[in-house]
Design a protein around this motif. Structure first.
Motif, PDB file in Angstrom:
ATOM      1  N   TRP A   1      49.298  27.511  47.719  1.00  0.00           N
ATOM      2  CA  TRP A   1      48.336  28.600  47.599  1.00  0.00           C
ATOM      3  C   TRP A   1      48.109  28.968  46.137  1.00  0.00           C
ATOM      4  N   THR A   2      46.836  28.994  45.768  1.00  0.00           N
ATOM      5  CA  THR A   2      46.442  29.316  44.398  1.00  0.00           C
ATOM      6  C   THR A   2      45.254  30.257  44.440  1.00  0.00           C
ATOM      7  N   VAL A   3      45.318  31.346  43.670  1.00  0.00           N
ATOM      8  CA  VAL A   3      44.202  32.287  43.588  1.00  0.00           C
ATOM      9  C   VAL A   3      43.239  31.812  42.504  1.00  0.00           C
TER      10      VAL A   3
ATOM     11  N   GLU B   1      45.807  41.647  42.501  1.00  0.00           N
ATOM     12  CA  GLU B   1      45.601  40.286  41.994  1.00  0.00           C
ATOM     13  C   GLU B   1      45.734  39.235  43.086  1.00  0.00           C
ATOM     14  N   ARG B   2      46.196  39.618  44.287  1.00  0.00           N
ATOM     15  CA  ARG B   2      46.306  38.691  45.405  1.00  0.00           C
ATOM     16  C   ARG B   2      45.304  39.017  46.506  1.00  0.00           C
ATOM     17  N   SER B   3      44.343  39.886  46.218  1.00  0.00           N
ATOM     18  CA  SER B   3      43.288  40.207  47.176  1.00  0.00           C
ATOM     19  C   SER B   3      42.027  39.437  46.792  1.00  0.00           C
TER      20      SER B   3
ATOM     21  N   GLU C   1      40.451  33.139  52.172  1.00  0.00           N
ATOM     22  CA  GLU C   1      41.605  32.238  52.143  1.00  0.00           C
ATOM     23  C   GLU C   1      41.188  30.949  52.846  1.00  0.00           C
TER      24      GLU C   1
ATOM     25  N   ALA D   1      49.204  43.317  49.896  1.00  0.00           N
ATOM     26  CA  ALA D   1      49.017  42.399  48.786  1.00  0.00           C
ATOM     27  C   ALA D   1      48.517  43.156  47.568  1.00  0.00           C
TER      28      ALA D   1
ATOM     29  N   ALA E   1      41.450  32.158  47.647  1.00  0.00           N
ATOM     30  CA  ALA E   1      42.792  31.572  47.579  1.00  0.00           C
ATOM     31  C   ALA E   1      42.737  30.274  48.368  1.00  0.00           C
TER      32      ALA E   1
ATOM     33  N   ASN F   1      51.754  34.770  53.383  1.00  0.00           N
ATOM     34  CA  ASN F   1      51.473  34.082  52.118  1.00  0.00           C
ATOM     35  C   ASN F   1      51.226  35.052  50.971  1.00  0.00           C
ATOM     36  N   GLY F   2      51.316  36.355  51.241  1.00  0.00           N
ATOM     37  CA  GLY F   2      51.160  37.355  50.190  1.00  0.00           C
ATOM     38  C   GLY F   2      49.747  37.545  49.712  1.00  0.00           C
ATOM     39  N   ILE F   3      48.775  37.009  50.463  1.00  0.00           N
ATOM     40  CA  ILE F   3      47.364  37.105  50.065  1.00  0.00           C
ATOM     41  C   ILE F   3      46.615  37.918  51.102  1.00  0.00           C
TER      42      ILE F   3
END
Length: 256
Positions: A111-113, A45-47, A51, A42, A93, A155-157
């Motif tokens: 899913w929203t960061v 910006e997706r770390s 979650e 990831a 997230a 989910n890319g996170i």
């Protein structure tokens, strides 16, 4: 005579040529060894630090207007300045889903960061404007856990902690056994927490402790009614974001 010798020479070469062609056909053309794919990582910006799947009960056990109240309560919690401040510590997230009967789980906010209070307020607005139209059914808590756990996959996170946050006022009455679903989630490194609304069944806290919650720092929080729900939810989310562990039996409506 010369023509005859030439013909004999070709006849002698033909078996060798055929053998060579047969070997090529058996071995096939030489190919380079396929390159191994690099593992998916990831981007920065997706770390985040956490979650969380916010799973809200939309079953028939929720009285008229109860689902809408739960959703508005989640929006109010994310609009809270203290919650926004806790998010700023490491980012989270979040996704919000509604469940009722077996495998009925529906994502209403993807899913929203969230990195700060402004992101939290934007998430609250997404909850307020999300489509409703949920069909009330039985209360399948086990299926809700199983289906929520799948949302973490691909989910890319990237986060060190994963939490399923169950909010309900009912007990499991259809679908997968919730204790088994909890155990499956635990084996994947997922924590399940719960907020039990005690407006129908006063014994739900103990039921959730035994059958629903599990994983590192798991806990049950309770709300007696709508008046205490928003504050209980706000405290619960702050506790989850901070990753604090508190013995389940002391987290009750009396602590609100």
């Amino acid at each position: 005579m010369m023509r005859e010798r030439h013909g004999k020479g070709l006849g002698m070469l033909r078996p060798a040529i055929l053998l060579f062609l047969a070997l090529i056909a058996l071995t096939g053309p030489a190919t380079a060894e396929p390159k191994k794919k690099a593992p998916l990582v990831a981007p920065a910006e997706r770390s985040v630090s956490l979650e969380i799947v916010l799973a809200v009960d939309g079953s028939a056990s929720i009285t008229d207007g109860g689902l809408e109240f739960q959703l508005q309560g989640h929006a109010a919690a994310f609009n809270d300045p203290q919650l926004g401040e806790s998010i700023s510590a490491g980012g989270i997230a979040a996704t919000l889903v509604v469940f009722s009967g077996p495998h009925s789980l529906r994502v209403i906010v993807p899913w929203t960061v969230l990195r700060n209070a402004e992101d939290a307020k934007a998430f609250a607005h997404k909850i307020e404007s999300a489509p409703r139209g949920i069909q009330a059914d039985s209360t399948a808590l086990g299926s809700a856990i199983d289906d929520s756990a799948k949302l973490f996959e691909n989910n890319g996170i990237n986060a060190p902690r994963k939490v399923i946050d169950i909010v309900s006022n009912g007990f499991n009455n259809s679908g997968a056994d919730p204790a088994g679903a909890r155990d499956r989630a635990e084996r994947k490194g997922i924590t399940i927490n719960a907020l039990a609304i005690l407006d129908e069944f006063s014994w739900l806290e103990e039921y959730y402790q035994e059958n629903i919650v599990g994983g590192p720092n798991c806990f049950v929080k309770t709300a007696m009614d709508r008046d205490s729900f928003v504050e209980a939810l706000r405290q619960k989310l702050i506790q989850e974001i901070a990753g604090l562990g508190v013995p389940a039996k002391i987290i009750t409506a009396a602590n609100l």
